[in-house]
Design an enzyme around this catalytic site. Structure first.
Site, PDB file in Angstrom:
ATOM      1  CD1 TRP A 156      -0.074  -1.494   3.116  1.00  0.00           C
ATOM      2  CD2 TRP A 156       0.642   0.615   3.276  1.00  0.00           C
ATOM      3  NE1 TRP A 156       0.747  -1.403   4.220  1.00  0.00           N
ATOM      4  CE2 TRP A 156       1.198  -0.113   4.341  1.00  0.00           C
ATOM      5  CE3 TRP A 156       0.943   1.975   3.175  1.00  0.00           C
ATOM      6  CZ2 TRP A 156       2.038   0.445   5.298  1.00  0.00           C
ATOM      7  CZ3 TRP A 156       1.790   2.540   4.128  1.00  0.00           C
ATOM      8  CH2 TRP A 156       2.322   1.778   5.170  1.00  0.00           C
ATOM      9  CG  ASN A 157       5.101   1.233   0.742  1.00  0.00           C
ATOM     10  OD1 ASN A 157       4.772   0.477  -0.179  1.00  0.00           O
ATOM     11  ND2 ASN A 157       6.293   1.203   1.281  1.00  0.00           N
ATOM     12  N   PRO A 181      -3.501  -5.976  -5.700  1.00  0.00           N
ATOM     13  CG  PRO A 181      -4.966  -4.178  -6.016  1.00  0.00           C
ATOM     14  CD  PRO A 181      -4.693  -5.595  -6.474  1.00  0.00           C
ATOM     15  CB  SER A 183      -6.925  -4.863   1.617  1.00  0.00           C
ATOM     16  OG  SER A 183      -6.746  -6.215   1.379  1.00  0.00           O
ATOM     17  CB  SER A 234       6.262  -7.296   5.621  1.00  0.00           C
ATOM     18  OG  SER A 234       5.389  -8.406   5.495  1.00  0.00           O
ATOM     19  CD  GLU A 255      10.998  -4.665  -5.761  1.00  0.00           C
ATOM     20  OE1 GLU A 255      11.842  -4.061  -6.424  1.00  0.00           O
ATOM     21  OE2 GLU A 255       9.815  -4.336  -5.725  1.00  0.00           O
ATOM     22  CB  CYS A 289      11.049  -0.542   1.405  1.00  0.00           C
ATOM     23  SG  CYS A 289      11.326   0.036  -0.266  1.00  0.00           S
ATOM     24  CD  GLU A 383      10.501  -2.185   6.864  1.00  0.00           C
ATOM     25  OE1 GLU A 383       9.943  -3.283   6.996  1.00  0.00           O
ATOM     26  OE2 GLU A 383      10.685  -1.640   5.766  1.00  0.00           O
TER      27      GLU A 383
HETATM   28  P1  NAP Z   1       2.669  -6.764   3.895  1.00  0.00           P
HETATM   29  O1  NAP Z   1       1.832  -6.836   5.101  1.00  0.00           O
HETATM   30  O2  NAP Z   1       3.667  -7.829   3.639  1.00  0.00           O
HETATM   31  O3  NAP Z   1       1.670  -6.630   2.682  1.00  0.00           O
HETATM   32  C1  NAP Z   1       2.122  -6.556   1.346  1.00  0.00           C
HETATM   33  C2  NAP Z   1       1.103  -7.207   0.460  1.00  0.00           C
HETATM   34  O4  NAP Z   1       1.011  -8.595   0.769  1.00  0.00           O
HETATM   35  C3  NAP Z   1      -0.298  -6.651   0.623  1.00  0.00           C
HETATM   36  O5  NAP Z   1      -0.937  -6.679  -0.634  1.00  0.00           O
HETATM   37  C4  NAP Z   1      -0.947  -7.657   1.565  1.00  0.00           C
HETATM   38  O6  NAP Z   1      -2.348  -7.715   1.467  1.00  0.00           O
HETATM   39  C5  NAP Z   1      -0.331  -8.929   1.049  1.00  0.00           C
HETATM   40  N1  NAP Z   1      -0.372 -10.034   2.003  1.00  0.00           N
HETATM   41  C6  NAP Z   1      -0.313  -9.978   3.359  1.00  0.00           C
HETATM   42  N2  NAP Z   1      -0.369 -11.216   3.875  1.00  0.00           N
HETATM   43  C7  NAP Z   1      -0.484 -12.067   2.834  1.00  0.00           C
HETATM   44  C8  NAP Z   1      -0.617 -13.492   2.701  1.00  0.00           C
HETATM   45  N3  NAP Z   1      -0.637 -14.291   3.772  1.00  0.00           N
HETATM   46  N4  NAP Z   1      -0.724 -14.029   1.468  1.00  0.00           N
HETATM   47  C9  NAP Z   1      -0.708 -13.224   0.375  1.00  0.00           C
HETATM   48  N5  NAP Z   1      -0.597 -11.882   0.433  1.00  0.00           N
HETATM   49  C10 NAP Z   1      -0.477 -11.312   1.630  1.00  0.00           C
HETATM   50  O7  NAP Z   1       3.495  -5.422   3.837  1.00  0.00           O
HETATM   51  P2  NAP Z   1       2.925  -3.938   3.951  1.00  0.00           P
HETATM   52  O8  NAP Z   1       2.895  -3.565   5.374  1.00  0.00           O
HETATM   53  O9  NAP Z   1       1.703  -3.778   3.149  1.00  0.00           O
HETATM   54  O10 NAP Z   1       4.060  -3.156   3.169  1.00  0.00           O
HETATM   55  C11 NAP Z   1       5.142  -2.622   3.817  1.00  0.00           C
HETATM   56  C12 NAP Z   1       6.347  -3.504   3.615  1.00  0.00           C
HETATM   57  O11 NAP Z   1       6.706  -3.506   2.246  1.00  0.00           O
HETATM   58  C13 NAP Z   1       7.535  -2.981   4.359  1.00  0.00           C
HETATM   59  O12 NAP Z   1       8.225  -4.027   4.966  1.00  0.00           O
HETATM   60  C14 NAP Z   1       8.383  -2.362   3.246  1.00  0.00           C
HETATM   61  O13 NAP Z   1       9.741  -2.303   3.535  1.00  0.00           O
HETATM   62  C15 NAP Z   1       8.087  -3.270   2.092  1.00  0.00           C
HETATM   63  N6  NAP Z   1       8.381  -2.612   0.815  1.00  0.00           N
HETATM   64  C16 NAP Z   1       9.492  -2.984   0.146  1.00  0.00           C
HETATM   65  C17 NAP Z   1       9.824  -2.366  -1.044  1.00  0.00           C
HETATM   66  C18 NAP Z   1      11.052  -2.772  -1.792  1.00  0.00           C
HETATM   67  O14 NAP Z   1      11.239  -2.329  -2.920  1.00  0.00           O
HETATM   68  N7  NAP Z   1      11.893  -3.588  -1.213  1.00  0.00           N
HETATM   69  C19 NAP Z   1       9.003  -1.365  -1.559  1.00  0.00           C
HETATM   70  C20 NAP Z   1       7.863  -1.001  -0.848  1.00  0.00           C
HETATM   71  C21 NAP Z   1       7.562  -1.648   0.350  1.00  0.00           C
HETATM   72  P3  NAP Z   1      -3.281  -6.863   2.471  1.00  0.00           P
HETATM   73  O15 NAP Z   1      -3.103  -5.454   2.051  1.00  0.00           O
HETATM   74  O16 NAP Z   1      -4.654  -7.347   2.245  1.00  0.00           O
HETATM   75  O17 NAP Z   1      -2.783  -7.102   3.863  1.00  0.00           O
END
Ligand code: NAP
Length: 417
Positions: A156-157, A181, A183, A234, A255, A289, A383
């Site tokens: 979402w970020n 994408p 939620s 994450s 990523e 991130c 983080e």
């Molecule tokens: P997240 O909780 O891992 O969620 C990311 C995506 O995964 C969301 O679409 C989420 O859906 C989905 N998801 C969650 N649990 C899942 C499961 N069990 N099965 C399938 N999909 C699942 O991370 P976030 O808090 O949204 O994003 C922040 C993280 O992203 C941070 O750690 C950040 O560092 C990382 N990030 C990394 C980069 C990079 O380039 N390395 C860039 C941007 C962000 P829901 O929305 O429905 O929960």
């Protein structure tokens, strides 16, 4: 939302070129994090719809892969043009569901669109190689070919850019695509789907499905038809999805999270360092991130840097993304706000001092600088993903490098000297 082009606000999913609702009829609410208001409902899809989206991508694959690179490039270029033309509307949608200031949202649209322009150009350069063989009379010929159906789950970020950065190279190479994408921010993804259609992306080449992360994620990762899976999010979720991809041995890109060190040496230009640190720490209210997580300052400039940085951070304004004066929007949800408060409380219990900020109402939290940070604090190891900037002091370069490397993450790092 006051959009010039209201049809960019799509609230159904795009499967095989058709806008569709969930089979169950269920929907998910999309919330404006600044106000808590529900701004739209999108389909709460699950396994069956995911299988249909994968099948649509598979059905579209041969035709798309069979087109010339120039034909694919022209479509991507048109998509880029449409994103650019509709920057303002796309930024309004993004800021409404995600919260970031409108100027940052416009920046993300330009950044997101740039992937389409770049890969439109790269589409034409899918060269192969001719390599000398290891036996007389042989040459080795390397061809680059599309892997097939690609699937992605995005965070979402950066609700726009994290999709185009995955979809553009896939489509350029002749692959078809299914994205699910986050939620919290589905509307930006659906708007991209609308523009893809207008650009002439054929039905089934770019599909967008919203709904249960577990059900959709399970199908996308387990499918034999999906040949490549890409995830940004994450580390915890990435680890799970990686394991889910293993049985089908598909290609995977992850990523994941970061814990970036930001090192300030005694000889740094402090004004340049302060503006660099503000950008690296507080963009998207710290929810990036590559955000600076741990700021290490050499002893000789620690007090001077802390004073300047706290004064600059203290002047940042927190408020609605639609208020032109806002530098920081709201955090994405209540959980993120609770997490911010808990991280700060832990830092204070472990001897930290608030040099500026330290509070905020509801999902809003002011840019906060914490002096006297140490390795006992959660902010040193986890983080942060919030507008908290802990300052650590160090003496030697060796010590700074050792501290910077003392993390399980490896994504970004900064230094000024
Ligand atoms: P997240 O909780 O891992 O969620 C990311 C995506 O995964 C969301 O679409 C989420 O859906 C989905 N998801 C969650 N649990 C899942 C499961 N069990 N099965 C399938 N999909 C699942 O991370 P976030 O808090 O949204 O994003 C922040 C993280 O992203 C941070 O750690 C950040 O560092 C990382 N990030 C990394 C980069 C990079 O380039 N390395 C860039 C941007 C962000 P829901 O929305 O429905 O929960």
């Amino acid at each position: 939302m006051n959009l010039k082009d209201a049809s960019l606000l799509q609230t159904r999913c795009l499967i095989g070129g058709q806008w569709q609702t969930a089979d169950s009829g269920r929907t998910l609410a999309v919330t404006n994090p600044a106000t808590g208001e529900t701004v739209a409902h999108v389909p709460d899809m699950g396994a069956d719809e995911t299988r249909r989206a994968i099948a649509a991508a598979e059905a579209a694959r041969a035709d798309w892969a069979g087109r010339t690179a120039r034909q694919r490039a022209d479509i991507l270029r048109r998509w880029f043009g449409l994103m650019t033309e509709h920057t303002n509307d796309l930024a309004i949608i993004l800021s409404t569901e995600q919260g970031k200031p409108l100027a940052e949202a416009r920046g993300e649209i330009a950044y997101g669109a740039s992937y389409l322009a770049w890969y439109a150009e790269e589409a034409l350069r899918l060269y192969g190689d001719i390599i000398p063989g290891n036996a007389p009379g042989q040459r080795i010929l390397v061809l680059r070919q599309p892997v097939g159906v690609c699937a992605a789950i995005t965070p979402w970020n950066f609700p726009c850019a994290m999709i185009t950065r995955k979809a553009a190279p896939a489509l350029a190479a002749g692959c078809t695509f299914v994205v699910r994408p986050a939620s919290a921010t589905p509307l930006s993804a659906l708007a991209l789907g609308e523009l893809a259609q207008r650009a002439g992306v054929p039905p089934g080449v770019f599909n967008v499905i919203t709904g249960s992360s577990r059900a959709i994620g399970a199908e996308l990762t387990a499918s034999d038809t999906v040949k490549k899976f890409s995830f940004t999010g994450s580390t915890e979720t990435g680890r799970l999805l990686l394991a889910q991809c293993a049985p089908t041995v598909k290609k995977v890109s992850m990523e994941l999270g970061g814990n970036a060190p930001f090192i300030v040496f005694d000889d740094a230009d402090l004004d340049a360092t302060v503006s660099g640190a503000l950008a690296a720490k507080f963009r998207n209210a710290g929810q990036t991130c590559v955000c600076a997580n741990r700021i290490y300052v050499q002893r000789g400039v620690y007090e001077a840097f802390a004073a300047k940085f706290a004064a600059a951070a203290g002047s940042l304004k927190t408020g609605s993304g639609f208020d032109a004066a806002s530098d920081l929007g709201p955090l994405i949800d209540d959980k993120a706000a609770d997490h911010t408060r808990a991280m700060l409380a832990d830092a204070l219990e472990n001897g930290g001092r608030v040099l500026c900020g330290g509070s905020g109402a509801g999902r809003f939290f002011d840019a906060t600088v914490i002096g006297g940070a140490n390795t006992q604090m959660r902010v040193a190891r986890e983080e942060i993903f919030a507008p908290l900037a802990p300052l650590f002091v160090f003496d030697s370069e060796e010590e700074a490098v050792a501290l910077a490397n003392d993390t399980e993450y490896g994504l970004a790092a900064y230094f000024y000297s």
